[in-house]
Design a protein around this motif. Structure first.
Motif, short mmCIF file in Angstrom:
data_model
loop_
_atom_site.label_atom_id
_atom_site.label_comp_id
_atom_site.label_asym_id
_atom_site.label_seq_id
_atom_site.Cartn_x
_atom_site.Cartn_y
_atom_site.Cartn_z
N LEU A 138 0.83 -1.21 0.00
CA LEU A 138 0.00 0.00 0.00
C LEU A 138 0.86 1.25 0.00
O LEU A 138 0.38 2.34 -0.32
N PHE A 140 3.10 1.83 2.81
CA PHE A 140 3.61 2.08 4.15
C PHE A 140 5.07 1.69 4.22
O PHE A 140 5.45 0.67 3.64
N ARG B 97 4.80 2.84 -4.68
CA ARG B 97 3.90 1.73 -4.37
C ARG B 97 2.46 2.21 -4.18
O ARG B 97 1.52 1.47 -4.41
N GLN B 98 2.32 3.46 -3.71
CA GLN B 98 0.96 3.98 -3.55
C GLN B 98 0.21 3.99 -4.87
O GLN B 98 -1.02 3.97 -4.90
N MET B 102 -1.87 -3.71 -5.23
CA MET B 102 -1.55 -5.13 -5.36
C MET B 102 -2.60 -5.98 -4.66
O MET B 102 -3.06 -5.66 -3.57
N PHE B 104 -3.37 -9.97 -3.49
CA PHE B 104 -2.63 -11.21 -3.21
C PHE B 104 -3.54 -12.43 -3.29
O PHE B 104 -4.75 -12.35 -3.09
N ASN B 108 -4.79 -11.20 2.39
CA ASN B 108 -4.01 -10.37 3.32
C ASN B 108 -4.74 -9.13 3.80
O ASN B 108 -4.15 -8.05 3.90
N LEU B 109 -6.02 -9.27 4.09
CA LEU B 109 -6.72 -8.17 4.77
C LEU B 109 -6.18 -8.09 6.19
O LEU B 109 -5.64 -9.06 6.71
N LEU B 121 -7.28 3.12 5.93
CA LEU B 121 -5.97 3.26 6.58
C LEU B 121 -4.95 3.93 5.65
O LEU B 121 -4.31 4.92 6.02
N GLY B 122 -4.81 3.39 4.45
CA GLY B 122 -3.82 3.92 3.51
C GLY B 122 -4.12 5.36 3.12
O GLY B 122 -3.27 6.24 3.30
N ARG B 170 -9.50 -2.25 -1.39
CA ARG B 170 -8.47 -1.62 -0.56
C ARG B 170 -7.37 -1.04 -1.46
O ARG B 170 -6.88 0.07 -1.21
N ALA B 171 -6.99 -1.80 -2.48
CA ALA B 171 -5.97 -1.29 -3.40
C ALA B 171 -6.51 -0.11 -4.19
O ALA B 171 -5.80 0.89 -4.39
N MET B 174 -6.50 3.64 -2.94
CA MET B 174 -5.29 4.46 -3.05
C MET B 174 -5.22 5.17 -4.40
O MET B 174 -4.26 5.86 -4.69
#
Lengths: 232, 261
Positions: A138, A140, B97-98, B102, B104, B108-109, B121-122, B170-171, B174
């Protein structure tokens, strides 16, 4: 009837006469004070060491600090806490006047830190690598991922073990009498040496330790349940 | 540090007007101890491309994907993302990366946070968005994937398919410029694959740039703009999906397709 009279007399002799109960109450205060501050030092030290060690495990960085931490863990976990206490009091602070409570806090804090460190490191390493990757992907950085994603989960996992460590610590402080610190155990011992009636003061002190340990266990259980509820 | 940032900004600007590919991979190599997982991979990914990477297990396709955002550090070679060399150790990879979402295989929550917290969060911590802003965007995207009623749930309460859709959201929260999918349906029960593929199909139709590592050949055929076949750490064949599946040129791809189709 004889038994009850004996008991009353014994009780009077050990606790009421010459205000001897004060040894117990004051001693309890010292024991709790030493435990509380030692726990705080232990947590702080333990977390720092755990983070350094797991950062080294994960990234290969911090070689020197990791080496220092390893020495700390090996020495502290490899020698008795009583010996550490005596060394700190008689050797390190041997030539200066220093508050015995402070010495005990430092000794037990440093000792506890080593155990906390390994508990927390275990917790960090037990978190799936995917959690780390998700955080990094993300955007971080390493520290942010640790703070927001890894540590909260690790802490939850190790809470029972941490609680147990603090219970052990509370009981371990009973050796502080070796540097003539008047803690709870020492208080009972002083009464015993004055009254030559060992049973009552020692049993009383044992009961007080037991009560505090049971209270702590209960607190930890409540905390654990609350943390677990937040996942459902 | 500041200098580097302005240099990167200038590079990005130059890239924007030049019409160069979004991602340029040049002779990428990755070795694990004994094994060469990637053995010189070069590929251009343009804006709006939907690139599918397929191949037998151990072909290096996941390693390739994970090198694109440097979750795996490449041993050699270059990756230019929006004109910036992100393999340069001086580049602040976190910033880039922002812009690279990505997804998975294992979702990977973050299990200790509600879905809404997972999504915000991000944007809140990294992009300085206010809670209201971040939640509004999250809600909008949740609605798109049909999960707006699960905002207050925790990951453990969701099915695999729902988890993966949340992971995609979630991805997306961003606002990435490219989405990387690492076998997004491989850990799912068969009846849940469809709902995840539907979300990905939507994204492709919206011209989101995507790089997808998958075993779903039918889906690749339907959605891909380009399909890459990898074996032994190399790109063996690369073509538009019709060409790729109907007229494979190399024997290796022919053999592979014969096994999986």
């Amino acid at each position: 009837m004889n038994f009850i009279t004996d008991f009353t007399n014994d009780f009077y002799l050990n606790f009421i006469k010459e205000d001897r109960w004060k040894y117990i109450v004051d001693g309890l205060g010292v024991t709790l004070e030493v435990t509380l501050f030692a726990v705080l030092i232990g947590i702080a030290l333990g977390f720092i060491v755990a983070i350094i060690r797991s950062t080294h495990d994960k990234t290969g960085k911090m070689k020197f600090l990791n080496w220092l931490c390893n020495i700390y863990l090996t020495v502290i976990r490899g020698t008795p806490v009583l010996v550490q206490l005596l060394i700190i009091y008689f050797v390190i602070f041997g030539s200066v006047r220093v508050d015995k409570v402070l010495v005990a806090v430092i000794a037990f804090g440093i000792n506890s830190g080593a155990y906390v460190a390994e508990i927390v490191r275990g917790g960090i390493m037990s978190i799936d690598a995917g959690q780390f990757e998700a955080g990094r992907s993300l955007g971080f950085n390493y520290t942010q991922t640790m703070i927001h994603i890894i540590l909260p989960q690790a802490l939850k996992n190790v809470l029972p073990a941490l609680g147990n460590e603090f219970i052990v610590l509370l009981k371990e402080t009973s050796v502080a009498g070796y540097i003539a610190l008047e803690d709870l155990t020492k208080g009972a011992d002083i009464i015993r040496s004055q009254t030559f009636s060992p049973m009552m003061p020692l049993l009383a002190v044992a009961a007080i330790y037991l009560a505090f340990v049971m209270m702590l266990s209960w607190l930890i259980k409540v905390l654990e349940r609350r943390l677990r509820n937040s996942e459902r | 540090m500041k200098d580097k940032k302005s240099v990167n900004a200038a590079l990005k600007e130059a890239w924007a007007v030049s019409g160069s590919p979004l991602i340029q991979v040049k002779d990428l190599k990755k070795s694990f101890k004994e094994l060469d997982a990637l053995d010189g991979v070069s590929v251009d990914i343009n804006k709006g491309d939907v690139v599918f990477v397929v191949g037998p297990s151990g072909s290096g396709k996941s390693t390739f994907l994970r090198c694109l955002n440097r979750l795996e550090e490449p041993t050699e070679g270059q990756i230019l993302f929006e004109g910036v060399d992100i393999t340069d150790p001086k580049t602040d990879i976190n910033l880039h990366r922002q812009k690279m979402g990505m997804v998975f295989q294992q979702f990977n929550l973050f299990p200790h946070m509600s879905i809404m917290k997972n999504l915000t969060l991000g944007p809140m911590k990294l992009q300085g968005k206010s809670k209201e802003e971040a939640e509004a965007e999250a809600k909008r995207l949740l609605e798109r994937v049909g999960l707006s009623d699960r905002a207050d749930a925790y990951p453990n309460q969701l099915s695999g398919g729902q988890k993966q859709r949340i992971a995609i959201v979630r991805a997306l929260c961003m606002k990435p410029d490219v989405m990387l999918f690492d076998e997004p349906t491989s850990a799912l029960d068969p009846e849940m694959v469809g709902e995840v593929l539907a979300v990905m199909r939507d994204l492709a139709e919206e011209k989101m740039t995507m790089v997808v590592v998958t075993h779903e050949m039918a889906f690749a055929k339907e959605v891909a703009s380009r399909v890459i076949f990898m074996a032994d750490g190399k790109i063996v064949e690369e073509a538009a999906p019709d060409e790729f599946f109907e007229h494979p040129k190399t024997e290796r791809l022919q053999n592979f397709l014969a096994k999986v189709l």
